[in-house]
Scaffold this active site. Structure first.
Site, PDB file in Angstrom:
ATOM      1  N   ASP A   1       5.027   0.795  -1.874  1.00 31.50           N
ATOM      2  CA  ASP A   1       4.935   1.840  -2.900  1.00 31.50           C
ATOM      3  C   ASP A   1       5.490   3.165  -2.369  1.00 31.50           C
ATOM      4  O   ASP A   1       5.665   3.344  -1.149  1.00 31.50           O
ATOM      5  CB  ASP A   1       3.451   1.991  -3.284  1.00 31.50           C
ATOM      6  CG  ASP A   1       3.252   2.438  -4.727  1.00 31.50           C
ATOM      7  OD1 ASP A   1       4.206   2.950  -5.332  1.00 31.50           O
ATOM      8  OD2 ASP A   1       2.124   2.275  -5.225  1.00 31.50           O
TER       9      ASP A   1
ATOM     10  N   ASP B   1       4.485   1.505 -14.487  1.00 33.22           N
ATOM     11  CA  ASP B   1       3.030   1.428 -14.604  1.00 33.22           C
ATOM     12  C   ASP B   1       2.619   1.261 -16.062  1.00 33.22           C
ATOM     13  O   ASP B   1       1.444   1.010 -16.355  1.00 33.22           O
ATOM     14  CB  ASP B   1       2.378   2.701 -14.034  1.00 33.22           C
ATOM     15  CG  ASP B   1       2.224   2.619 -12.519  1.00 33.22           C
ATOM     16  OD1 ASP B   1       2.347   1.509 -11.966  1.00 33.22           O
ATOM     17  OD2 ASP B   1       1.993   3.669 -11.893  1.00 33.22           O
TER      18      ASP B   1
HETATM   19  C1  DGJ Z   1       1.453   3.263  -8.150  1.00 29.16           C
HETATM   20  C2  DGJ Z   1       1.814   1.869  -8.529  1.00 29.16           C
HETATM   21  O1  DGJ Z   1       2.787   1.868  -9.523  1.00 29.16           O
HETATM   22  C3  DGJ Z   1       0.576   1.114  -8.977  1.00 29.16           C
HETATM   23  O2  DGJ Z   1       0.924  -0.165  -9.387  1.00 29.16           O
HETATM   24  C4  DGJ Z   1      -0.425   1.099  -7.866  1.00 29.16           C
HETATM   25  O3  DGJ Z   1       0.066   0.345  -6.792  1.00 29.16           O
HETATM   26  C5  DGJ Z   1      -0.743   2.511  -7.419  1.00 29.16           C
HETATM   27  N1  DGJ Z   1       0.443   3.252  -7.105  1.00 29.16           N
HETATM   28  C6  DGJ Z   1      -1.654   2.511  -6.223  1.00 29.16           C
HETATM   29  O4  DGJ Z   1      -1.871   3.760  -5.738  1.00 29.16           O
END
Ligand code: DGJ
Length: 727
Positions: free
Chosen positions: A479, A549
């Protein structure tokens, strides 16, 4: 295939259906004579000499004034300050302090295969017969800069990749101020520019506008390719559309700051450049040193935007994505993030896994929150050791229990970040990205760590290696949750400070390279607060990227349609989540256009949703190859239609098609038709649900009427057609 006509001084690059032609003109100017549909010949010199229109354009004193000015001719790789006033691909500041640059042809070579651009990610060949490469060596005599222009033309795909290397062949130091990966001069401006804009939870939405005089384009200076603009652009000729007409696609294989610009000048021509964003960039070259630009991919087709996308998809599936999961089936996963956020322990995760196992899900992914003392997003990034208060007995205990259920295990990391509240920060307060005497901005309570430094990378790598080598980890989600500001590295001297952003990206690539080499069987999924770094650079290291997301299936449609302009379904992370009121059937149908998985608490599903999930898992297996390796046809794009979205995947041998139809908003009284594309008109296909048989011609021309089968907002339908074989 690449050829050189010695008499005409013309280099010609041919792909299956396209040609790209370069001419070496008087005084060794390198001109771009043509890019478009395949030409059998190359008698193109009559198409230049546009100088008549340009009395104010300075000209080379050694060529009669009416004959040539770099301001109006199609320059192959435009230079700053020497009479071409359009956007420049190259500007080099020399020892005198000026940035006048002027490159001329020296020599060229043509060979089978493609150079390896490592440590930069790049399109690669599976064998040398797939493509030929042209290297043109050019020189700026005054500075001694040697500029190599690389072109690789694919034989069976209408793709040309390009990049540029600058070597300081003179005695004095140089500073590169701009070095774009490609430059293209088209002789008119009758195009729409298509780009992918967005933000967090709305990434890569299509935007389309007619080209206008002046400079237009997109860029990122966020330190990553970004949510807000993707390093992709297309030019679509007026009158062309999804299914026919000239479409040019441009994509940068790079994950950092980029720029794409198109300039339409006073003679109504168009120049396109794409590469590293020159803002906050320069590169210092001592004598003998070189700089290699990232790679740009160019696609041309006269079969519309749909075929342009399919060409990108084929290229990226076969020549960009690497490793075990390039062709091997990927495990179907359930991710803990939307199910538990930071609130989990071993028992809770094992409970998720055991329910998921019942549905046929293959892998549990433990997202953010397993390390340091992280129970929210205020701390611990950089402390990559297990939080044993949550995971009692350590990671091995959890993994053993998950494995005992017959499931694989995945983990989350954010290696490029550091929390001010972390042991790592307290031990190394100078390791975060910052500049002297200026307070640093904070984003999601975190700083970005200085990946340009080898000592920093070694530390993060050692921490990661210690966890990953001792535990059976099958998957890693990487991430990246903030943009970079106050950018600088404590180790870079002032004359190199503007190298920082690119060095940061190279550092990230280095860490990803170590990871893929040390753990070749681990599946890596990139992510950046959803899809904030969804680019071809990242795809070189991870075969899939979390698309957004936003998991609402209706809002996902414009994101997935937009993303598909350049990136194949097999790269698009797509999950079914609990976070929308739309029914599970549509959630699944939309997520199937991607890597597919779940992002929910499986213990909370009601009985009928559990049954739907089980069916989806069967569908995932049934349609895996068709979706991952088939050809995408965007049948009704929500960019044009606010009511519905329709797409299909067609098997490469045209023996099968899967069509998905989603009603975004019911339109009272409209008849709902689906007209397919990409089938064989002479074949016959059975609708697997009804048993009815139709010719490919009927399905594509008359279409089939599905009125009444689905009604309401958010409902959807999948139709599967298989070829009827006469034996
Ligand atoms: C952002 C990501 O897009 C989510 O899927 C998740 O992993 C969060 N970060 C976790 O902090």
């Amino acid at each position: 295939m690449i050829s050189f006509d010695e008499n005409k001084k013309i280099l010609k690059l041919d792909t299956k259906n396209s040609s790209y032609v370069i001419g070496i003109y008087d005084e060794n100017y390198i001109l771009n004579l043509y890019y478009g549909a395949y030409l059998p010949d190359c008698n193109l010199w009559g198409n230049i000499k546009r100088h008549k229109n340009a009395s104010f354009s300075p000209a080379n004193p050694h060529i009669p004034h009416e004959e040539f000015s770099s301001d109006v001719e199609p320059m192959e790789y435009s230079c700053n300050g020497s009479g071409d006033f359009r956007i420049s691909a190259l500007a080099i500041k020399n020892a005198d302090g000026n940035s006048v640059t002027d490159i001329r042809y020296v020599s060229h070579k043509i060979y089978k295969g493609k150079p390896d651009l490592s440590p930069l990610p790049h399109v690669y060949l599976n064998n040398d017969a797939e493509a030929d490469t042209l290297e043109i060596l050019a020189e700026d005599k005054v500075t001694g800069a040697l500029v190599t222009l690389y072109y690789t033309a694919f034989n069976d795909l209408d793709v040309i990749t390009r990049s540029v290397k600058v070597t300081n062949g003179g005695g004095n130091a140089l500073d590169i101020e701009r070095v774009f990966s490609m430059c293209l001069d088209l002789p008119d401006m009758d195009y729409d520019l298509i780009t992918l804009y967005g933000r967090h939870a709305k990434e890569r939405s299509r935007e389309q506008r007619p080209l206008a005089h002046g400079i237009q384009g997109i860029a990122s200076k966020r330190g990553s390719s970004s949510h807000t603009q993707n390093p992709f652009a297309a030019l679509l000729r007026h009158g062309a559309d999804e299914n026919q007409g000239d479409a040019y696609g441009f994509n940068l294989v790079y994950s950092g700051n980029f720029e794409f610009s198109a300039e339409c000048d006073f003679s109504a021509t168009t120049r396109v450049i794409m590469g590293i964003n020159p803002t906050d960039f320069s590169w210092h070259l001592e004598a003998g040193e070189s700089f290699q630009s990232p790679e740009a991919v160019m696609v041309y087709t006269n079969e519309g935007l749909g075929e342009m996308s399919r060409i990108f998809h084929r290229l990226y599936i076969n020549n960009l994505v690497r490793g075990k999961y390039k062709y091997e089936k990927r495990p179907l996963l359930i991710n803990s993030w939307e199910a538990a956020y930071f609130d989990f322990d071993t028992d809770k995760l094992v409970e998720f896994a055991s329910h998921a196992k019942e549905f046929g899900i293959d892998m549990l992914v433990m997202d953010d929150g397993w390390f340091g003392k992280r129970n929210d997003d205020t701390n611990s990034l950089g402390d990559w050791f297990v939080n044993e208060e949550k995971l009692e007995g350590g990671l091995g205990v959890l993994i053993d229990r998950v494995n005992a259920l017959g499931m694989k295990f995945g983990i989350w990391y954010e290696p490029e970040m550091i929390s001010p509240d972390s042991e790592l920060f307290r031990a190394h307060p100078d390791w975060y990205i910052h500049v002297p005497n200026r307070e640093s901005s904070i984003g999601r309570n975190q700083y970005v760590i200085d990946m340009s430094r080898e000592d920093v990378r070694d530390n993060i790598w050692n921490q990661m290696y210690s966890v990953l080598s001792k535990n059976k980890v099958d998957y890693l989600k990487w991430d990246f949750n903030r943009n970079i500001s106050e950018a600088g590295s404590a180790l870079l001297p002032p004359e190199r400070s503007k190298e920082f952003f690119h060095r940061f990206v190279l550092g990230t690539y280095d860490l990803m390279d170590r990871l893929t080499k040390a753990f070749p069987d681990m599946l890596i999924e990139n992510c950046s607060g959803g899809g904030g770094r969804f680019d071809a650079g990242m795809l070189y290291y991870s075969p899939q990227i979390w698309t957004s997301d936003n998991t609402d299936p209706i809002e996902r449609l414009s994101i997935q349609f937009g993303t598909s302009l350049c990136y194949p379904a097999s790269t698009m992370g797509a999950h079914v989540s609990a976070s929308s009121r739309t029914g599970y059937e549509t959630k699944g149908n939309v997520a199937l256009w991607g890597t597919f998985g779940y992002e929910l608490d499986p213990t909370k599903l009601c009985e009928s949703d559990r049954e739907t999930v089980k069916q989806q898992v069967k569908d995932y297996h049934k349609y895996y190859d068709l979706i991952h390796y088939g050809d995408l046809y965007r049948l009704v794009d929500p960019y044009f239609d606010p009511y519905k979205a329709v797409w299909s995947f067609v098997a490469p041998d045209k023996s099968e098609a899967l069509v998905t139809y989603v009603i975004m908003r019911e339109k009272f009284c409209d008849i709902q038709f689906i007209r397919l594309r990409g089938l064989d008109k002479n074949k016959f296909y059975r609708n697997e649900e009804t048993g009815e048989v139709y010719s490919g011609a009927l399905l594509m021309n008359a279409g089939i009427n599905i009125t009444g089968k689905i009604w309401r907002d958010g409902e959807s339908l999948m139709l599967h057609f298989t070829e009827v074989k006469n034996d």
